[in-house]
Design an enzyme around this catalytic site. Structure first.
Site, mmCIF file in Angstrom:
data_model
loop_
_atom_site.group_PDB
_atom_site.id
_atom_site.type_symbol
_atom_site.label_atom_id
_atom_site.label_comp_id
_atom_site.label_asym_id
_atom_site.label_seq_id
_atom_site.Cartn_x
_atom_site.Cartn_y
_atom_site.Cartn_z
ATOM 1 N N SER A 1 0.829 -1.208 0.000
ATOM 2 C CA SER A 1 0.000 0.000 0.000
ATOM 3 C C SER A 1 0.864 1.259 0.000
ATOM 4 C CB SER A 1 -0.917 0.007 1.225
ATOM 5 O OG SER A 1 -1.844 -1.044 1.181
ATOM 6 N N ARG B 1 1.544 4.300 -3.006
ATOM 7 C CA ARG B 1 1.296 5.710 -2.706
ATOM 8 C C ARG B 1 2.555 6.550 -2.810
ATOM 9 N NH1 ARG B 1 -2.441 2.504 -0.568
ATOM 10 N NH2 ARG B 1 -4.528 3.296 -0.028
ATOM 11 N N GLY C 1 -6.091 -3.615 -8.038
ATOM 12 C CA GLY C 1 -7.228 -2.790 -7.648
ATOM 13 C C GLY C 1 -6.804 -1.480 -7.034
ATOM 14 N N SER D 1 -13.615 0.985 2.903
ATOM 15 C CA SER D 1 -12.610 0.767 1.858
ATOM 16 C C SER D 1 -11.617 1.912 1.825
ATOM 17 C CB SER D 1 -13.285 0.631 0.486
ATOM 18 O OG SER D 1 -12.325 0.671 -0.549
ATOM 19 N N ASP E 1 -7.096 -8.174 4.493
ATOM 20 C CA ASP E 1 -6.214 -8.983 3.658
ATOM 21 C C ASP E 1 -5.721 -10.236 4.367
ATOM 22 O OD1 ASP E 1 -6.375 -7.332 1.437
ATOM 23 O OD2 ASP E 1 -4.693 -6.083 2.088
ATOM 24 N N LYS F 1 -12.765 -9.493 -3.766
ATOM 25 C CA LYS F 1 -11.315 -9.388 -3.884
ATOM 26 C C LYS F 1 -10.877 -10.079 -5.179
ATOM 27 C CE LYS F 1 -10.198 -7.097 -0.142
ATOM 28 N NZ LYS F 1 -9.421 -5.836 -0.201
ATOM 29 N N ARG G 1 -13.058 -14.665 -1.834
ATOM 30 C CA ARG G 1 -12.179 -15.318 -0.862
ATOM 31 C C ARG G 1 -12.934 -16.140 0.178
ATOM 32 N NH1 ARG G 1 -7.515 -10.612 -0.121
ATOM 33 N NH2 ARG G 1 -6.425 -11.097 -2.067
#
Length: 430
Positions: free
Chosen positions: A24, A28, A96, A169, A316, A343, A347
């Site tokens: 993540s 970024r 995503g 989210s 996750d 996902k 999942r």
């Protein structure tokens, strides 16, 4: 499709490991570096398939980016409006994060931008991002069901929004923050539940301003960001595989170095706390993102209940929690996790089907699982399958260690999405 023999750990897992950089934060860092003034240097960058698709997208937009092993340098464009029109559609691959965040970051460009992804990504929902961005003035043409491929049309104005985000989210939140930074007035966002805050943290690190108070986020228009030198923490989502393995594989002791301990990301540790697990955190450091060394040993754990309020901080890692629950005393119930169904795979369905191959007593629920613990896992009679989902593939590798079996994994290449060095790092501990 790649099928491999899964490794075993006859004498447990032992040693010290530095897991790859946080996915993540790696994404970024490229985004903030691209819109900043000056040269941003990123150390311990995760060169996974997903993050490389983010880099490729910004290169196509005219950003100079160089990769030297795990260090990346980005020559910033000094704002949101200085990109160049790409000469072909942007390939999002399976990412995503790249797709949703770039929808917000690129929502105010003076030219059209096309995006597409692989088969899996093209089935993941974008309406949750497209609808609020459209309300802000973005112009998006997608398929009838709001999936990829899509076109972000040329746009010259975004307006602020007062919006209650209907899903927990961080990707949706981040997309709206990016758009809000480019709007002509302030935006006020209200989260359903607190989600990971890497976007907000990094904006501040680059000299920007985002106000947070509980579930409320205030975004004011701004574009004057300054380049930084960033060291990406180890990804706790990657560390989680070895944490659970060390707990559940007998005779194990593992130390994981400089793992990210952002409070919005340590749901896996909170869940293990509830299961009675013990671990040590040493060498703590609090800079832009909290980090520390984690040491974990094999031990007995007990069942737990997880509800909707617990899910955002470990969404996750839920497949791993389900796996750990098979070895815990008692019956574990996980609910409020319907986000798992959208996902890389469904999942809930996939975890249930694949763990049953190991003999797990696990029941699929619409929004989670019921798992009976203290189950002796065994080597499957048939190959297990990642179904193209990186986290499922790695979870199944850990399940095989617990089962002390000689299983096979189909679609093993999916693991490259987030952890290309997974097999080498696992071998280092065996």
């Amino acid at each position: 499709m790649t099928t491999i023999d899964l490794p075993q750990a006859e004498n447990g897992l032992h040693g010290m490991l530095t897991v790859p950089g946080d996915k993540s934060i790696s994404h970024r860092s490229i985004m903030l570096g691209a819109i900043s003034h000056g040269t941003t240097v990123v150390d311990h960058f995760l060169s996974s398939d997903d993050c490389l698709h983010t880099i490729a997208a910004f290169k196509a937009l005219g950003v100079e980016i160089n990769i030297d092993e795990d260090q990346v340098t980005i020559e910033g464009k000094g704002g949101f409006q200085n990109f160049t029109k790409p000469n072909q559609p942007l390939d999002m691959g399976n990412s995503g994060t790249s797709t949703r965040l770039l929808l917000g970051l690129l929502a105010n460009q003076p030219f059209d931008i096309e995006m597409f992804g692989d088969d899996s990504l093209s089935k993941r929902p974008l309406k949750r991002v497209i609808d609020p961005l459209t309300a802000m003035g973005a112009k998006v043409t997608a398929t009838a069901d709001n999936f990829l491929p899509l076109t972000l049309h040329a746009n010259d104005e975004l307006v602020g929004i007062d919006y209650k985000i209907p899903v927990a989210s961080a990707q949706v939140k981040s997309a709206l923050i990016w758009a809000g930074l480019q709007a002509n007035n302030n935006s006020h966002l209200t989260e359903k539940l607190v989600t990971r805050d890497h976007t907000e943290q990094m904006i501040r690190q680059f000299g920007g301003r985002v106000k947070q108070a509980g579930l409320d986020i205030e975004v004011e228009p701004q574009s004057d960001f300054q380049s930084q030198h960033i060291t990406v923490p180890g990804d706790i989502s990657s560390a989680a595989f070895f944490i659970v393995a060390a707990i559940c594989v007998p005779n194990s002791q593992v130390t994981l170095k400089q793992v990210g301990l952002n409070p919005t990301r340590i749901g896996i540790l909170t869940a293990l706390d509830k299961m009675g697990a013990k671990y040590e955190i040493t060498n703590r450091s609090n800079t832009a993102e909290a980090i520390g060394d984690l040491t974990i040993r094999s031990q007995n754990i007990h069942a737990l209940n997880l509800g909707a309020e617990d899910i955002p901080a470990l969404v996750d890692e839920l497949p791993l929690v389900a796996l750990a629950a098979t070895q815990a005393t008692g019956t574990t119930i996980i609910s409020g996790a319907e986000e798992l169904r959208v996902k890389e795979t469904d999942r809930i369905k996939t975890v249930t089907a694949e763990l049953k191959k190991f003999g797990a007593k696990i029941e699929e629920r619409p929004d989670g699982f019921v798992i009976e613990g203290k189950t002796q896992l065994h080597s499957p009679d048939v190959a297990v399958d990642s179904h193209g989902d990186h986290r499922i593939g790695m979870m199944l590798a850990i399940a095989n260690l617990i089962a002390a079996g000689a299983g096979k994994l189909e679609n093993a290449e999916a693991i490259n999405v987030s952890y290309p060095e997974f097999w080498q790092d696992l071998d280092q501990l065996r």
